[in-house]
Motif scaffolding. Structure first.
Motif, short mmCIF file in Angstrom:
data_model
loop_
_atom_site.label_atom_id
_atom_site.label_comp_id
_atom_site.label_asym_id
_atom_site.label_seq_id
_atom_site.Cartn_x
_atom_site.Cartn_y
_atom_site.Cartn_z
N LEU A 91 -20.81 19.33 33.86
CA LEU A 91 -21.05 19.78 35.22
C LEU A 91 -20.27 21.07 35.45
N HIS A 92 -21.00 22.15 35.63
CA HIS A 92 -20.37 23.43 35.97
C HIS A 92 -20.31 23.46 37.50
N GLY A 93 -19.10 23.45 38.02
CA GLY A 93 -18.97 23.39 39.47
C GLY A 93 -17.61 23.85 39.91
N TYR A 94 -17.37 23.67 41.18
CA TYR A 94 -16.10 24.09 41.78
C TYR A 94 -15.60 22.91 42.60
N TRP A 95 -14.31 22.65 42.50
CA TRP A 95 -13.76 21.41 43.08
C TRP A 95 -14.06 21.27 44.57
N ASP A 115 -14.87 29.27 39.16
CA ASP A 115 -13.98 29.58 40.29
C ASP A 115 -14.70 30.50 41.28
N LEU A 116 -15.13 29.91 42.39
CA LEU A 116 -15.89 30.70 43.37
C LEU A 116 -15.03 31.78 44.01
N ARG A 117 -13.73 31.52 44.13
CA ARG A 117 -12.86 32.52 44.75
C ARG A 117 -12.72 33.75 43.87
N ALA A 118 -12.84 33.54 42.55
CA ALA A 118 -12.72 34.67 41.61
C ALA A 118 -14.09 35.31 41.37
N ALA A 154 -15.92 5.05 43.30
CA ALA A 154 -16.78 6.05 42.65
C ALA A 154 -16.90 7.30 43.52
N VAL A 155 -16.90 7.11 44.82
CA VAL A 155 -16.99 8.25 45.75
C VAL A 155 -15.61 8.91 45.88
N ALA A 156 -14.59 8.08 45.99
CA ALA A 156 -13.23 8.61 46.12
C ALA A 156 -12.86 9.47 44.91
N ALA A 157 -13.31 9.06 43.73
CA ALA A 157 -12.97 9.79 42.50
C ALA A 157 -13.64 11.17 42.45
N ALA A 158 -14.64 11.37 43.30
CA ALA A 158 -15.34 12.66 43.34
C ALA A 158 -14.70 13.62 44.34
N HIS A 159 -13.68 13.16 45.05
CA HIS A 159 -13.06 13.99 46.10
C HIS A 159 -12.51 15.30 45.49
N PRO A 160 -12.66 16.41 46.20
CA PRO A 160 -12.17 17.69 45.68
C PRO A 160 -10.73 17.66 45.19
N PRO A 166 -10.33 18.93 38.49
CA PRO A 166 -9.62 20.00 37.79
C PRO A 166 -9.66 21.29 38.61
N GLY A 167 -8.52 21.95 38.67
CA GLY A 167 -8.48 23.24 39.37
C GLY A 167 -8.14 23.11 40.84
N ALA A 168 -8.09 21.87 41.35
CA ALA A 168 -7.85 21.70 42.78
C ALA A 168 -6.45 22.19 43.14
N ASP A 169 -6.35 22.87 44.26
CA ASP A 169 -5.04 23.28 44.75
C ASP A 169 -5.05 23.21 46.26
#
Ligand SMILES: N[C@@H](CCC(=O)N[C@@H](CS)C(=O)NCC(=O)O)C(=O)O
Length: 212
Positions: free
Chosen positions: A3-7, A32-35, A197-203, A207-210
């Motif tokens: 999955l190519h995505g952003y947190w 990284d959408l910000r970059a 399963a839903v909680a584990a998808a939280h931003p 990876p990359g979350a800040d």
């Protein structure tokens, strides 16, 4: 599957929720959408629209999150994210589309950037724009959930409606939108977010979350 995505992207979040509910194994590649990584040559080779998510599968690259969710439903029928009758499926899809077509696109990064840059709008006007489209969509969803909801947005089983609603609720909170007029919507979203399963998808858990 990758999955190519952003947190923090709502469309990536939707996709993670469905993948997790269906217990499909996947890796994540951070765009990284910000970059501005979504406009890179490497990523537009996967999705010419330059938008996340893109899901690399053994059948090729899939784009457009709602189409990906429909593909997952066909490819991995259990647990089902659509109910048993055609009419019920149409209602669930309508709820999902209220988010996917009528709220999210109006508040997407590129739209907000366009309002600010080329159209010269100030931040208060942009905030009002965002709040307006969330309020309009959530008011309609509140009524639909009052009619058809149970523990979740439609009945007592997680559906595509929840996959779309949860990220939009998260985004509404981020934008500081007032959700008190939508108690059933908030309850349905919170109930869904309590499922692992839903909680584990939280931003925050990606990876990359800040904290930005
Ligand atoms: N309809 C598309 C929308 C995809 C989309 O707008 N993704 C956003 C993140 S939630 C994005 O990549 N934005 C980058 C940008 O606006 O430049 C879908 O559901 O996949």
């Amino acid at each position: 599957m990758v999955l190519h995505g952003y947190w923090r992207s709502g469309t990536s979040y939707r996709t993670r929720i469905a993948l997790n509910i269906k217990n499909v194994a996947y890796e994540q590649a951070l765009v990284d959408l910000r970059a501005g990584d979504q406009k890179s040559e490497a990523f537009t080779a996967l999705n010419p629209q330059g938008l996340v998510p893109a899901l690399e599968t053994e059948y090729g690259v899939l784009t457009q999150s709602s189409a990906i969710l429909e593909w997952l439903e066909e490819q991995y029928p259990e647990p089902a994210l659509l109910p048993g009758t055609a009419a019920a499926r149409a209602i669930v899809r309508a709820m999902a589309m209220t988010v996917a077509c009528d709220i999210h696109p109006l508040n997407n990064l590129r739209v907000l950037k366009h309002l600010k840059g080329p159209l010269g709008q100030e931040q208060p006007a942009i905030d009002a724009w965002t709040a307006h489209w969330i309020a309009e969509g959530f008011a309609a969803l509140e009524q639909t959930i009052a009619r058809h909801g149970g523990r979740f947005a439609f009945g007592d089983t997680l559906t595509l409606a929840d996959c779309h609603l949860v990220p939009q609720y998260y985004s509404a909170q981020r934008f500081g939108a007032d959700c008190t007029p939508y108690p059933r919507l908030v309850a349905a979203a919170k109930n869904a977010m309590a499922v692992e399963a839903v909680a584990a998808a939280h931003p925050d858990r990606q990876p990359g979350a800040d904290s930005l």
